[in-house]
Scaffold this active site. Structure first.
Site, PDB file in Angstrom:
ATOM      1  N   LYS A 190       3.208 -12.730   2.123  1.00 23.43           N
ATOM      2  CA  LYS A 190       3.613 -11.465   1.963  1.00 23.43           C
ATOM      3  C   LYS A 190       2.916 -10.208   2.420  1.00 23.43           C
ATOM      4  O   LYS A 190       1.598 -10.219   2.013  1.00 23.43           O
ATOM      5  CB  LYS A 190       3.954 -11.263   0.622  1.00 23.43           C
ATOM      6  CG  LYS A 190       4.992 -10.144   0.375  1.00 23.43           C
ATOM      7  CD  LYS A 190       4.936  -9.296  -0.788  1.00 23.43           C
ATOM      8  CE  LYS A 190       3.855  -8.379  -1.050  1.00 23.43           C
ATOM      9  NZ  LYS A 190       3.917  -7.233  -0.252  1.00 23.43           N
ATOM     10  N   GLU A 264      -9.926 -11.487  -3.542  1.00 24.81           N
ATOM     11  CA  GLU A 264     -10.711 -10.821  -2.799  1.00 24.81           C
ATOM     12  C   GLU A 264     -10.329  -9.256  -3.102  1.00 24.81           C
ATOM     13  O   GLU A 264      -9.267  -8.687  -2.608  1.00 24.81           O
ATOM     14  CB  GLU A 264     -10.690 -11.178  -1.287  1.00 24.81           C
ATOM     15  CG  GLU A 264     -11.839 -10.806  -0.420  1.00 24.81           C
ATOM     16  CD  GLU A 264     -11.934  -9.431   0.018  1.00 24.81           C
ATOM     17  OE1 GLU A 264     -12.150  -8.219  -0.640  1.00 24.81           O
ATOM     18  OE2 GLU A 264     -11.314  -8.997   1.259  1.00 24.81           O
ATOM     19  N   CYS A 298     -12.765  -2.858   2.095  1.00 19.11           N
ATOM     20  CA  CYS A 298     -13.182  -3.169   0.783  1.00 19.11           C
ATOM     21  C   CYS A 298     -14.508  -3.308   0.546  1.00 19.11           C
ATOM     22  O   CYS A 298     -15.195  -2.996  -0.549  1.00 19.11           O
ATOM     23  CB  CYS A 298     -12.508  -4.563   0.360  1.00 19.11           C
ATOM     24  SG  CYS A 298     -12.674  -5.973   1.654  1.00 19.11           S
ATOM     25  N   GLU A 395     -13.509   3.259  -6.414  1.00 18.40           N
ATOM     26  CA  GLU A 395     -13.323   2.947  -4.890  1.00 18.40           C
ATOM     27  C   GLU A 395     -12.559   4.046  -4.397  1.00 18.40           C
ATOM     28  O   GLU A 395     -11.203   3.976  -5.107  1.00 18.40           O
ATOM     29  CB  GLU A 395     -12.785   1.381  -4.986  1.00 18.40           C
ATOM     30  CG  GLU A 395     -12.577   1.000  -3.588  1.00 18.40           C
ATOM     31  CD  GLU A 395     -11.943  -0.312  -3.522  1.00 18.40           C
ATOM     32  OE1 GLU A 395     -11.124  -0.586  -4.156  1.00 18.40           O
ATOM     33  OE2 GLU A 395     -12.674  -0.996  -2.514  1.00 18.40           O
TER      34      GLU A 395
HETATM   35  P1  NDP Z   1      -2.417  -3.501  -4.129  1.00 19.42           P
HETATM   36  O1  NDP Z   1      -3.552  -4.435  -4.678  1.00 19.42           O
HETATM   37  O2  NDP Z   1      -1.365  -2.979  -4.956  1.00 19.42           O
HETATM   38  O3  NDP Z   1      -1.711  -4.008  -3.038  1.00 19.42           O
HETATM   39  C1  NDP Z   1      -2.146  -5.558  -2.316  1.00 19.42           C
HETATM   40  C2  NDP Z   1      -1.047  -6.338  -2.011  1.00 19.42           C
HETATM   41  O4  NDP Z   1      -0.472  -6.819  -3.183  1.00 19.42           O
HETATM   42  C3  NDP Z   1       0.051  -5.930  -1.392  1.00 19.42           C
HETATM   43  O5  NDP Z   1       0.862  -6.722  -0.482  1.00 19.42           O
HETATM   44  C4  NDP Z   1       1.125  -5.570  -2.659  1.00 19.42           C
HETATM   45  O6  NDP Z   1       2.432  -5.277  -2.138  1.00 19.42           O
HETATM   46  C5  NDP Z   1       0.681  -6.838  -3.298  1.00 19.42           C
HETATM   47  N1  NDP Z   1       1.131  -6.457  -4.695  1.00 19.42           N
HETATM   48  C6  NDP Z   1       1.145  -5.238  -5.489  1.00 19.42           C
HETATM   49  N2  NDP Z   1       1.529  -5.506  -6.715  1.00 19.42           N
HETATM   50  C7  NDP Z   1       1.507  -6.848  -6.823  1.00 19.42           C
HETATM   51  C8  NDP Z   1       1.808  -7.815  -7.987  1.00 19.42           C
HETATM   52  N3  NDP Z   1       1.933  -7.299  -9.216  1.00 19.42           N
HETATM   53  N4  NDP Z   1       1.939  -9.018  -7.881  1.00 19.42           N
HETATM   54  C9  NDP Z   1       1.679  -9.490  -6.691  1.00 19.42           C
HETATM   55  N5  NDP Z   1       1.482  -8.860  -5.378  1.00 19.42           N
HETATM   56  C10 NDP Z   1       1.248  -7.520  -5.540  1.00 19.42           C
HETATM   57  O7  NDP Z   1      -3.281  -2.532  -3.284  1.00 19.42           O
HETATM   58  P2  NDP Z   1      -2.554  -0.923  -2.883  1.00 19.42           P
HETATM   59  O8  NDP Z   1      -1.988  -1.263  -1.487  1.00 19.42           O
HETATM   60  O9  NDP Z   1      -1.760  -0.327  -4.036  1.00 19.42           O
HETATM   61  O10 NDP Z   1      -3.832  -0.125  -2.678  1.00 19.42           O
HETATM   62  C11 NDP Z   1      -4.362   0.541  -4.067  1.00 19.42           C
HETATM   63  C12 NDP Z   1      -5.873   0.516  -3.743  1.00 19.42           C
HETATM   64  O11 NDP Z   1      -6.302  -0.801  -3.889  1.00 19.42           O
HETATM   65  C13 NDP Z   1      -6.391   1.153  -2.817  1.00 19.42           C
HETATM   66  O12 NDP Z   1      -6.694   2.563  -3.024  1.00 19.42           O
HETATM   67  C14 NDP Z   1      -7.686   0.434  -2.649  1.00 19.42           C
HETATM   68  O13 NDP Z   1      -8.734   1.002  -3.562  1.00 19.42           O
HETATM   69  C15 NDP Z   1      -7.264  -0.859  -3.278  1.00 19.42           C
HETATM   70  N6  NDP Z   1      -7.325  -1.911  -2.119  1.00 19.42           N
HETATM   71  C16 NDP Z   1      -8.483  -2.859  -1.950  1.00 19.42           C
HETATM   72  C17 NDP Z   1      -8.283  -3.655  -0.877  1.00 19.42           C
HETATM   73  C18 NDP Z   1      -9.219  -4.506  -0.609  1.00 19.42           C
HETATM   74  O14 NDP Z   1      -9.196  -5.223   0.691  1.00 19.42           O
HETATM   75  N7  NDP Z   1     -10.271  -4.971  -1.647  1.00 19.42           N
HETATM   76  C19 NDP Z   1      -7.215  -3.511   0.173  1.00 19.42           C
HETATM   77  C20 NDP Z   1      -6.062  -2.784  -0.318  1.00 19.42           C
HETATM   78  C21 NDP Z   1      -6.290  -1.935  -1.128  1.00 19.42           C
HETATM   79  P3  NDP Z   1       2.984  -3.945  -1.518  1.00 19.42           P
HETATM   80  O15 NDP Z   1       1.657  -3.251  -0.928  1.00 19.42           O
HETATM   81  O16 NDP Z   1       3.989  -4.084  -0.716  1.00 19.42           O
HETATM   82  O17 NDP Z   1       3.455  -3.078  -2.745  1.00 19.42           O
END
Ligand code: NDP
Length: 778
Positions: A190, A264, A298, A395
């Site tokens: 996904k 991660e 990240c 972060e």
């Molecule tokens: P999320 O952790 O919400 O999203 C990452 C993925 O998980 C997306 O595909 C998201 O779907 C999906 N997801 C969201 N909720 C669930 C759930 N309950 N169960 C399973 N999958 C889920 O990150 P965000 O995009 O909301 O970003 C928020 C913050 O997270 C950022 O500001 C940053 O600080 C951090 N972040 C860190 C990353 C890293 O690489 N360590 C990468 C991205 C964000 P969808 O996005 O479609 O809602």
């Protein structure tokens, strides 16, 4: 006009990359994208929009995946699994190779599409993201070929649910899909709802190369689609990259299901500049650390730590360099910083920066204007911050750097480790000694020396602490997609028969063993130990939360000394334990018999053999050196986790204790162990052997009592780094571990993991990137 004046006034002309081929591809799907399952596209369902963050314009309509869609995709992946596994590594390698080739053939389309959807500059998608994606598929085509010999005795874990974020959409896809396919798994992936387009183009590529139907399935949607994937009972492994908050939810949701999990998560990585660094090179390093990908990385080096003696000079150079960074149209080849992925992320960055300024931070942003339409944020430097400031702790995930100074290397390490995260760190000094002295002391999964944000398929990547667990890339990453096959059965003692009790019906009150001393239980209560025929054969302390806390404190105090001792030293002590146990073999055998009714000689022999095996391993778990495509060598160093909480198996009271405690301590961990609840007397006898074998106080702590109550306390304890649980209630441990996201290992009850599984569970790999030219002498 002088040359100097020309340089002063020189401006880049626009160098736009054409969006036409990507827009044409999107126009072919103007009715909306469906999901890709079982090798075919579904009709578009309920649609949501994906936009170009640089312009706010709609790019495409995407289907919102439902629980029913996930069920169909998982069924397709399950159906494809036997055939894909049966193809063998060499057969699968051909498909991975074909994927790599096909991605290269469409590389510009992928790059432009990624830039349109995510907002990152074309220079980065073209030169970094997409080449690395191809590299991942090539590299893992190689692992598929080698799998049967290099990972003998292991097989694919099964159907994998993979959830990826929006910051490196196609790159994260390749980090997940390439190792899974190499291992023989099938996947349902996904993508993030903000950036689904390159995953959909990738699905087309899968069809183009004739990848068997159902091996890769792409279901688009939001967090609820991800949650449905996590919850599906036929998914055997979840790989997630994203926020720590969602990582916690997934840890809880998978607890006790037996699903393998790798997380991660976020980071707040330090970028440390020592006074003897090449300051100009370090300034360029900062640019790559925090302004690459708009800081939406990240492992971004978002906390700059500069030695006080060079702080002023360094910050001046940095501010001068910031003035030259170009923020703007991501499709312009001269753009350094593109658009923030979405208005919601822009607002989050802005809010955090304002909170930092409210707390007293000084803000520096270059004079050059940011575009006023679209989601743009200027490169930002915050100084005058304290270690507790919100902008130092949280972060930000945007182009925002916070700077602090330090006086001594020790202070730099303390500041660097002052975060719950542990993803990466960057060290800058012209003295390799300085860097190699600091690298082991940093709590982070990746260390870059005079470099930053270097990634390669050959080197593992992943975090310590709340940055998650598991590795992606290299051989380390392959294990995430493999399980031991077939599972080794519990070894039954040679003479499993009821025998006499040997007249050892002693009434003793054994104590707990904490910090190298016998300790009375805090509760003031004891537990009676019964023989198989129901007679009382002894009394042990009934440990409680306070005893666990004391034991963890004692273990923590011993952790640095024991973990830092040489493998040779630890081996000597394990051999000494074996020797002292063998002196008392008859007594220990009788005790086993008394508790279990089984003949104990064989168990004692096996226990001594285990001590020998782990003494042998203590100085041989070498790690490896990765060769990457950059001019670096990467030392992949297995490091102990630290303080381990261990619940020993119920059966075989001595062997169950020794075969889990010995590998843990051999590899440098310190242990708080809960011995067999039913038969604890072998453990309480064993502390006398520990006392006489030079095991430093605190390295092994033994708390008798109710196993699941005690291990839950350990799993909840924030100063425990990992839990090994040999019992039936894995859900209890996995759920309780969510606080500091400690690593948990809960082998299936009734199985004995292989030695290599113990080696991996007892360590986490730190990848240290060292500049290295690799030039040969001829
Ligand atoms: P999320 O952790 O919400 O999203 C990452 C993925 O998980 C997306 O595909 C998201 O779907 C999906 N997801 C969201 N909720 C669930 C759930 N309950 N169960 C399973 N999958 C889920 O990150 P965000 O995009 O909301 O970003 C928020 C913050 O997270 C950022 O500001 C940053 O600080 C951090 N972040 C860190 C990353 C890293 O690489 N360590 C990468 C991205 C964000 P969808 O996005 O479609 O809602």
């Amino acid at each position: 006009m002088s040359v100097a004046e020309i340089f002063e006034t020189m401006e880049y002309g626009p160098a736009p990359e054409s969006a036409a081929p990507a827009l044409e591809w999107l126009a072919q799907h103007s009715e909306g994208f469906g999901h890709f399952m079982g090798g075919a596209w579904t009709a578009p369902g309920t649609l949501f929009l994906t936009e170009n963050p640089a312009t706010g314009k709609v790019l495409a309509q995407i289907s919102q995946g439902t629980e029913a869609d996930i069920a169909v995709a998982v069924a397709a992946a399950s159906a494809a699994l036997p055939g894909w596994k049966a193809l063998g590594g060499a057969g699968r390698a051909k498909f991975l190779y074909a994927l790599a080739r096909q991605i290269q053939k469409h590389s510009r389309l992928f790059a432009v599409l990624e830039t349109l959807d995510n907002g990152k500059p074309i220079r980065e998608t073209r030169d970094i993201d997409i080449p690395l994606v191809a590299r991942h598929f090539y590299h893992h085509a190689g692992w598929a070929t080698l799998l049967e010999t290099e990972c003998a005795g292991y097989e694919a874990v099964g159907v994998c649910g993979q959830i990826i974020p929006w910051n490196f959409p196609l790159l994260m896809l390749s980090w997940k899909i390439a190792p899974a396919l190499a291992a023989g798994c099938t996947v349902v992936l996904k993508p993030a709802d903000l950036t689904p387009l390159t995953a959909l183009l990738f699905a087309e590529v899968c069809a183009e190369i004739g990848l068997p139907a159902g091996v890769v399935n792409i279901v688009t949607g939001d967090g609820s689609t991800g949650a449905a994937l996590v919850a599906h009972p036929d998914v055997q492994k979840i790989a997630f990259t994203g926020s720590t908050e969602v990582g916690r939810l997934i840890r809880k949701a998978t607890a006790g299901t037996g699903k393998k999990l790798s997380l991660e998560l976020g980071g707040k990585s330090p970028f440390i500049v020592f006074e003897d660094a090449d300051l100009d090179a370090a300034v360029e390093g900062v640019v790559d650390a925090i302004w690459f990908n708009q800081g939406e990385v990240c492992c971004a080096g978002s906390r700059l730590l500069v030695q006080e003696s060079v702080e002023e000079r360094f910050l001046q150079k940095l501010q001068r360099r910031m003035e030259t960074l170009r923020v703007g149209d991501p499709l312009d080849k001269a753009t350094d910083i593109g658009a923030i992925v979405a208005p919601i992320q822009l607002a989050r960055i802005d809010e955090l920066v304002k909170a930092g300024v409210d707390q007293g931070a000084m803000l520096f942003q270059p004079k050059a204007a940011c575009p006023t339409t679209g989601s743009f944020y200027p490169p930002t430097l915050l100084t005058g911050v304290s270690p507790a400031s919100v902008v130092v702790q949280e972060e930000i995930f945007g182009p925002v750097l916070v700077a602090m100074s330090f006086r001594t290397p020790a202070e730099a390490i303390a500041l660097a480790n002052n975060t719950p995260y542990g993803l990466a760190a960057s060290l800058w000094s012209e003295s390799i000694n300085q860097c190699l002295e600091a690298a082991p002391k940093l709590k982070a999964g990746t260390i870059w020396i005079n470099g930053t944000n270097l990634f390669d398929a050959a080197a593992g990547f992943g975090g310590y602490r709340e940055s998650g667990f598991g590795r992606e890339g290299g051989k380390e990453g392959l294990w995430e997609y493999l399980v031991s096959s077939p599972l080794a059965p519990v070894r039954v003692p040679r003479e499993a028969r009821l025998v006499g009790l040997g007249g050892r019906n002693l009434d003793q009150t054994a104590k707990l063993y904490i910090g190298g001393k016998q300790a009375r239980p805090d509760s003031g209560y004891s537990r009676t130990v019964l023989s198989p025929t129901g007679e009382s054969i002894g009394v042990v302390g009934d440990g409680n939360r306070k005893d666990i806390r004391n034991a963890v404190e004692a273990a923590r105090a011993a952790a640095a000394g024991w973990g830092g001792a040489s493998g040779h030293n630890r081996a000597q002590i394990l051999y000494y334990l074996a020797e002292n146990l063998s002196y008392r073999a008859a007594e220990f055998a009788a005790r086993i018999t008394q508790q279990t009714g089984q003949e104990g000689t064989d168990e004692v022999e096996q226990s001594i053999a285990q001590l020998f095996i782990w003494a042998a391993w203590a100085d041989k778990n070498d790690g490896s050196v990765h060769r990457t495509i950059q001019k670096s060598v990467v030392l992949a160093m297995p490091e102990p986790l630290g303080v381990l909480g261990v619940a020993c198996p119920r059966e075989q009271p001595l062997l169950g204790l020794i075969s889990v405690v010995a590998p843990a301590i051999a590899l440098g961990n310190v242990v708080v162990a809960v011995p067999s609840e039913a038969h604890p007397l072998s453990a309480t006898d064993f502390y006398q052997v520990l006392e006489t074998s030079d095991v430093p106080g605190g390295v092994v702590n033994l708390i008798t009592g109710e196993r699941d109550v005690l291990i839950k306390t350990l799993a909840e304890h924030d100063d425990v780094d990992g839990i090994w649980y040999f019992g039936e209630s894995a859900a209890l441990v996995e759920t309780a571990s969510v606080g500091n996201l400690k690593r948990t290992w809960c082998p299936k009850p009734g199985t004995i993991p292989r030695q290599d599984a113990f080696l991996r569970a007892a360590t986490q790999v730190k990848n240290i990137w060292i500049p290295y030219t690799d030039e040969l002498p001829w």
